[in-house]
Design an enzyme around this catalytic site. Structure first.
Site, PDB file in Angstrom:
ATOM      1  N   GLY A 175     -14.874   3.835   3.739  1.00 32.36           N
ATOM      2  CA  GLY A 175     -13.563   4.335   3.330  1.00 32.36           C
ATOM      3  C   GLY A 175     -13.082   3.756   2.017  1.00 32.36           C
ATOM      4  O   GLY A 175     -11.970   4.048   1.587  1.00 32.36           O
ATOM      5  N   GLN A 176     -13.908   2.923   1.357  1.00 31.30           N
ATOM      6  CA  GLN A 176     -13.457   2.391   0.059  1.00 31.30           C
ATOM      7  C   GLN A 176     -13.257   3.550  -0.912  1.00 31.30           C
ATOM      8  O   GLN A 176     -14.177   4.342  -1.132  1.00 31.30           O
ATOM      9  CB  GLN A 176     -14.470   1.386  -0.526  1.00 31.30           C
ATOM     10  CG  GLN A 176     -13.949   0.754  -1.814  1.00 31.30           C
ATOM     11  CD  GLN A 176     -14.906  -0.276  -2.441  1.00 31.30           C
ATOM     12  OE1 GLN A 176     -16.031  -0.466  -1.972  1.00 31.30           O
ATOM     13  NE2 GLN A 176     -14.443  -0.916  -3.505  1.00 31.30           N
ATOM     14  N   SER A 177     -12.045   3.655  -1.429  1.00 32.26           N
ATOM     15  CA  SER A 177     -11.730   4.758  -2.328  1.00 32.26           C
ATOM     16  C   SER A 177     -11.315   4.269  -3.709  1.00 32.26           C
ATOM     17  O   SER A 177     -11.276   5.048  -4.662  1.00 32.26           O
ATOM     18  CB  SER A 177     -10.614   5.624  -1.734  1.00 32.26           C
ATOM     19  OG  SER A 177      -9.459   4.846  -1.512  1.00 32.26           O
TER      20      SER A 177
ATOM     21  N   ASP B 147       0.857  -1.192   0.000  1.00 28.00           N
ATOM     22  CA  ASP B 147       0.000   0.000   0.000  1.00 28.00           C
ATOM     23  C   ASP B 147       0.895   1.244   0.000  1.00 28.00           C
ATOM     24  O   ASP B 147       1.908   1.303   0.700  1.00 28.00           O
ATOM     25  CB  ASP B 147      -0.915  -0.004   1.228  1.00 28.00           C
ATOM     26  CG  ASP B 147      -2.061   0.989   1.104  1.00 28.00           C
ATOM     27  OD1 ASP B 147      -3.217   0.549   0.985  1.00 28.00           O
ATOM     28  OD2 ASP B 147      -1.788   2.219   1.129  1.00 28.00           O
ATOM     29  N   ILE B 148       0.513   2.245  -0.767  1.00 25.35           N
ATOM     30  CA  ILE B 148       1.319   3.457  -0.905  1.00 25.35           C
ATOM     31  C   ILE B 148       1.323   4.291   0.389  1.00 25.35           C
ATOM     32  O   ILE B 148       2.236   5.095   0.614  1.00 25.35           O
ATOM     33  CB  ILE B 148       0.803   4.299  -2.109  1.00 25.35           C
ATOM     34  CG1 ILE B 148       1.875   5.210  -2.655  1.00 25.35           C
ATOM     35  CG2 ILE B 148      -0.449   5.084  -1.751  1.00 25.35           C
ATOM     36  CD1 ILE B 148       1.525   5.833  -4.009  1.00 25.35           C
TER      37      ILE B 148
ATOM     38  N   ASN C  68     -12.853  -3.057   2.599  1.00 20.61           N
ATOM     39  CA  ASN C  68     -13.723  -1.898   2.766  1.00 20.61           C
ATOM     40  C   ASN C  68     -14.769  -1.952   1.656  1.00 20.61           C
ATOM     41  O   ASN C  68     -14.421  -2.150   0.486  1.00 20.61           O
ATOM     42  CB  ASN C  68     -12.915  -0.601   2.694  1.00 20.61           C
ATOM     43  CG  ASN C  68     -12.041  -0.404   3.913  1.00 20.61           C
ATOM     44  OD1 ASN C  68     -12.404  -0.784   5.023  1.00 20.61           O
ATOM     45  ND2 ASN C  68     -10.862   0.184   3.722  1.00 20.61           N
TER      46      ASN C  68
ATOM     47  N   HIS D 194      -7.065  -5.754   2.129  1.00 24.15           N
ATOM     48  CA  HIS D 194      -5.954  -5.178   2.880  1.00 24.15           C
ATOM     49  C   HIS D 194      -5.411  -6.259   3.802  1.00 24.15           C
ATOM     50  O   HIS D 194      -6.178  -6.893   4.542  1.00 24.15           O
ATOM     51  CB  HIS D 194      -6.439  -4.027   3.777  1.00 24.15           C
ATOM     52  CG  HIS D 194      -6.942  -2.818   3.059  1.00 24.15           C
ATOM     53  ND1 HIS D 194      -6.171  -1.683   2.889  1.00 24.15           N
ATOM     54  CD2 HIS D 194      -8.137  -2.548   2.494  1.00 24.15           C
ATOM     55  CE1 HIS D 194      -6.893  -0.757   2.248  1.00 24.15           C
ATOM     56  NE2 HIS D 194      -8.089  -1.256   2.004  1.00 24.15           N
TER      57      HIS D 194
ATOM     58  N   HIS E 210     -10.148  -5.171  -3.281  1.00 28.37           N
ATOM     59  CA  HIS E 210      -8.810  -5.392  -2.729  1.00 28.37           C
ATOM     60  C   HIS E 210      -8.923  -5.813  -1.273  1.00 28.37           C
ATOM     61  O   HIS E 210      -9.710  -5.262  -0.517  1.00 28.37           O
ATOM     62  CB  HIS E 210      -7.929  -4.142  -2.855  1.00 28.37           C
ATOM     63  CG  HIS E 210      -8.592  -2.873  -2.422  1.00 28.37           C
ATOM     64  ND1 HIS E 210      -9.508  -2.207  -3.206  1.00 28.37           N
ATOM     65  CD2 HIS E 210      -8.484  -2.146  -1.291  1.00 28.37           C
ATOM     66  CE1 HIS E 210      -9.936  -1.129  -2.588  1.00 28.37           C
ATOM     67  NE2 HIS E 210      -9.337  -1.069  -1.399  1.00 28.37           N
TER      68      HIS E 210
HETATM   69  P1  5GP Z   1      -9.629   1.580   0.180  1.00 26.24           P
HETATM   70  O1  5GP Z   1      -9.642   2.887   0.903  1.00 26.24           O
HETATM   71  O2  5GP Z   1     -10.326   1.680  -1.168  1.00 26.24           O
HETATM   72  O3  5GP Z   1     -10.118   0.401   0.998  1.00 26.24           O
HETATM   73  O4  5GP Z   1      -8.111   1.250  -0.085  1.00 26.24           O
HETATM   74  C1  5GP Z   1      -7.398   1.781  -1.143  1.00 26.24           C
HETATM   75  C2  5GP Z   1      -5.949   1.713  -0.757  1.00 26.24           C
HETATM   76  O5  5GP Z   1      -5.175   1.915  -1.905  1.00 26.24           O
HETATM   77  C3  5GP Z   1      -5.538   2.765   0.264  1.00 26.24           C
HETATM   78  O6  5GP Z   1      -5.021   2.135   1.430  1.00 26.24           O
HETATM   79  C4  5GP Z   1      -4.483   3.593  -0.481  1.00 26.24           C
HETATM   80  O7  5GP Z   1      -3.413   3.992   0.352  1.00 26.24           O
HETATM   81  C5  5GP Z   1      -4.038   2.639  -1.575  1.00 26.24           C
HETATM   82  N1  5GP Z   1      -3.610   3.306  -2.797  1.00 26.24           N
HETATM   83  C6  5GP Z   1      -4.254   4.318  -3.447  1.00 26.24           C
HETATM   84  N2  5GP Z   1      -3.582   4.665  -4.558  1.00 26.24           N
HETATM   85  C7  5GP Z   1      -2.498   3.841  -4.621  1.00 26.24           C
HETATM   86  C8  5GP Z   1      -1.427   3.712  -5.561  1.00 26.24           C
HETATM   87  O8  5GP Z   1      -1.341   4.414  -6.571  1.00 26.24           O
HETATM   88  N3  5GP Z   1      -0.497   2.752  -5.300  1.00 26.24           N
HETATM   89  C9  5GP Z   1      -0.568   1.957  -4.182  1.00 26.24           C
HETATM   90  N4  5GP Z   1       0.416   1.058  -4.014  1.00 26.24           N
HETATM   91  N5  5GP Z   1      -1.563   2.050  -3.285  1.00 26.24           N
HETATM   92  C10 5GP Z   1      -2.527   2.974  -3.502  1.00 26.24           C
END
Ligand code: 5GP
Ligand code: ZN
Length: 113
Positions: free
Chosen positions: A92-94, A30-31, A86, A101, A99
């Site tokens: 918080g799903q973005s 994760d970034i 998520n 985690h 995916h």
């Molecule tokens: P969500 O919030 O949708 O459950 O998780 C998305 C995750 O993707 C977040 O933890 C965010 O830090 C990670 N993320 C978003 N953009 C990137 C990216 O460009 N590269 C990587 N490695 N992770 C990303």
């Protein structure tokens, strides 16, 4: 899917720190890590999220979790890790490519916020 961030990570169009890849799943750091281990495990095939999944996606969702378990074993964090999906904006799903985690390497509180 054309405009999906994680599809672009699978294809290599957007770089990532890849941890693992097999025929069906892809895992990368994760970034913005929220724990010493924070890996994202995704299906290579686009799937928006759990609420969009159907019975035909059952196997790939299971495979993503098994990949997470394998990485946790390799990283020796089996004394306590968490797999999280998520689902929906209020969780918080973005990114709308399913995916898992994988979080571990520190004490994890319950319930999560
Ligand atoms: P969500 O919030 O949708 O459950 O998780 C998305 C995750 O993707 C977040 O933890 C965010 O830090 C990670 N993320 C978003 N953009 C990137 C990216 O460009 N590269 C990587 N490695 N992770 C990303
Ligand atoms: Zn995608």
């Amino acid at each position: 899917m054309n405009d999906c961030l994680f599809c672009k990570i699978v294809s290599g169009e957007i770089p990532s720190n890849k941890i693992y890849e097999d025929e069906h799943t892809f895992a990368f750091e994760d970034i913005d890590p929220k724990a010493p281990t924070h890996v994202l495990v995704i299906p290579k095939k686009h799937l928006s999220g759990l609420k969009e999944a159907t019975a035909s996606d059952a196997e790939i969702i299971g495979r993503c979790h098994l990949t997470a378990a394998q990485i946790a074993r390799q990283r020796k964090i089996e004394d306590g890790y968490r797999t999280v999906l998520n689902v929906g904006p209020k969780s918080g799903q973005s990114v709308f490519h399913l995916h898992v985690h994988l979080l571990g390497g520190r004490d994890l509180r319950w319930p999560p916020g």
